[in-house]
Design a protein around this motif. Structure first.
Motif, mmCIF file in Angstrom:
data_model
loop_
_atom_site.group_PDB
_atom_site.id
_atom_site.type_symbol
_atom_site.label_atom_id
_atom_site.label_comp_id
_atom_site.label_asym_id
_atom_site.label_seq_id
_atom_site.Cartn_x
_atom_site.Cartn_y
_atom_site.Cartn_z
ATOM 1 N N TYR A 121 -34.969 29.297 5.020
ATOM 2 C CA TYR A 121 -34.229 29.575 3.792
ATOM 3 C C TYR A 121 -35.108 30.208 2.713
ATOM 4 O O TYR A 121 -34.611 30.915 1.839
ATOM 5 N N GLY A 122 -36.408 29.965 2.768
ATOM 6 C CA GLY A 122 -37.312 30.520 1.768
ATOM 7 C C GLY A 122 -37.803 31.919 2.073
ATOM 8 O O GLY A 122 -38.577 32.490 1.304
ATOM 9 N N ILE A 140 -31.763 29.333 -3.269
ATOM 10 C CA ILE A 140 -33.213 29.437 -3.097
ATOM 11 C C ILE A 140 -33.708 30.842 -3.402
ATOM 12 O O ILE A 140 -34.733 31.022 -4.079
ATOM 13 N N GLN A 141 -32.975 31.835 -2.938
ATOM 14 C CA GLN A 141 -33.441 33.216 -3.078
ATOM 15 C C GLN A 141 -33.126 33.834 -4.443
ATOM 16 O O GLN A 141 -33.945 34.588 -4.979
ATOM 17 N N ARG A 175 -33.607 30.689 -7.679
ATOM 18 C CA ARG A 175 -34.976 30.161 -7.721
ATOM 19 C C ARG A 175 -35.030 28.635 -7.713
ATOM 20 O O ARG A 175 -35.911 28.021 -8.307
ATOM 21 N N LYS A 176 -34.069 28.011 -7.045
ATOM 22 C CA LYS A 176 -34.118 26.565 -6.852
ATOM 23 C C LYS A 176 -35.074 26.267 -5.702
ATOM 24 O O LYS A 176 -35.108 27.005 -4.716
ATOM 25 N N HIS A 177 -35.847 25.205 -5.827
ATOM 26 C CA HIS A 177 -36.818 24.876 -4.773
ATOM 27 C C HIS A 177 -36.147 24.155 -3.598
ATOM 28 O O HIS A 177 -36.428 24.458 -2.434
ATOM 29 N N LEU A 178 -35.288 23.192 -3.918
ATOM 30 C CA LEU A 178 -34.592 22.404 -2.892
ATOM 31 C C LEU A 178 -35.556 21.877 -1.829
ATOM 32 O O LEU A 178 -35.311 22.004 -0.622
ATOM 33 N N THR A 179 -36.624 21.273 -2.281
ATOM 34 C CA THR A 179 -37.603 20.711 -1.344
ATOM 35 C C THR A 179 -37.600 19.181 -1.351
ATOM 36 O O THR A 179 -38.233 18.570 -0.496
ATOM 37 N N HIS A 204 -36.751 22.451 4.091
ATOM 38 C CA HIS A 204 -35.551 23.272 4.257
ATOM 39 C C HIS A 204 -34.988 23.153 5.672
ATOM 40 O O HIS A 204 -33.768 23.165 5.861
#
Length: 210
Positions: A55-56, A118-119, A122-126, A94
């Motif tokens: 996803y990153g 994410i793209q 600019r959310k990290h979602l980690t 992810h």
């Protein structure tokens, strides 16, 4: 991890400057690599096509408008599946999120939204709580997500996905695997459309070999 990310970016960046004639037969060692030890497919009797992604990865995101319409038109004898590449850090986070959503049966509903968050946002979602809060805005039950994310079954799937990536010998994403035998990526195939050309030819090759 830094080297893997840079490697994926360099491979994909170089791919956009290359072209492949759709009519040209693809060649082992050029457009694709034939694995010395084939990996068993998940549905015997069907031709399996795997996309390994993250996803990153911006190149994976850019590939979505090309691959998704192709996937929708695949014939019944082809089984397409996505496997998250997990090389540590955010890759693992992810990847575990993807496997959790898949296990819950909602991944197809939120896949595009997660990529966009994410793209583009600019959310990290980690972190699990961060993931759960965002996914709740997409209609995913927060408590069920967290329980599934932390379950023994998902941890087993994470280990399996990591092992498959090793067996496929992938070095970057997006990468494709046909029938557990042939691997290729944007660089070797000549860009997004080239990837689909290679996949189509290898699917036909496997179908003819049955």
């Amino acid at each position: 991890m830094r080297n893997l990310i840079l490697g994926a970016a360099l491979v994909a960046a170089s791919a956009f400057g290359m072209t492949v004639q759709a009519a040209d037969p693809v060649i082992a060692g050029k457009e694709y690599v034939e694995l010395s030890n084939p990996v068993p497919v998940s549905q015997p009797g069907k031709i399996e096509v795997v996309e390994l992604f993250w996803y990153g990865c911006p190149h994976c995101y850019s590939f979505e408008p090309t691959i998704n319409p192709w996937v929708e038109k695949l014939p019944d004898d082809v089984n397409f599946k996505r496997i998250p590449a997990m090389f540590g850090g955010p890759w693992d986070a992810h990847g575990q999120m993807f496997l959790t959503l898949e296990a819950m049966g909602v991944e197809h509903k939120v896949h595009a939204a997660v990529f966009d968050a994410i793209q583009n946002q600019r959310k990290h979602l980690t972190k699990p709580e961060e993931m759960a809060d965002f996914l709740a805005t997409q209609g995913v039950d927060k408590d069920k997500f967290l329980a599934t994310f932390n379950s023994f079954a998902i941890k087993g799937q994470v280990n399996q996905a990591k092992e498959l990536a090793k067996q496929y010998n992938i070095k970057g994403v997006p990468s494709m695997v046909v029938n557990g035998k042939y691997t290729f990526d944007l660089g070797t195939a000549g860009g997004p459309n080239g990837v689909l050309n290679v996949a189509d030819q290898l699917i036909a090759k496997e179908r003819a070999a049955k």
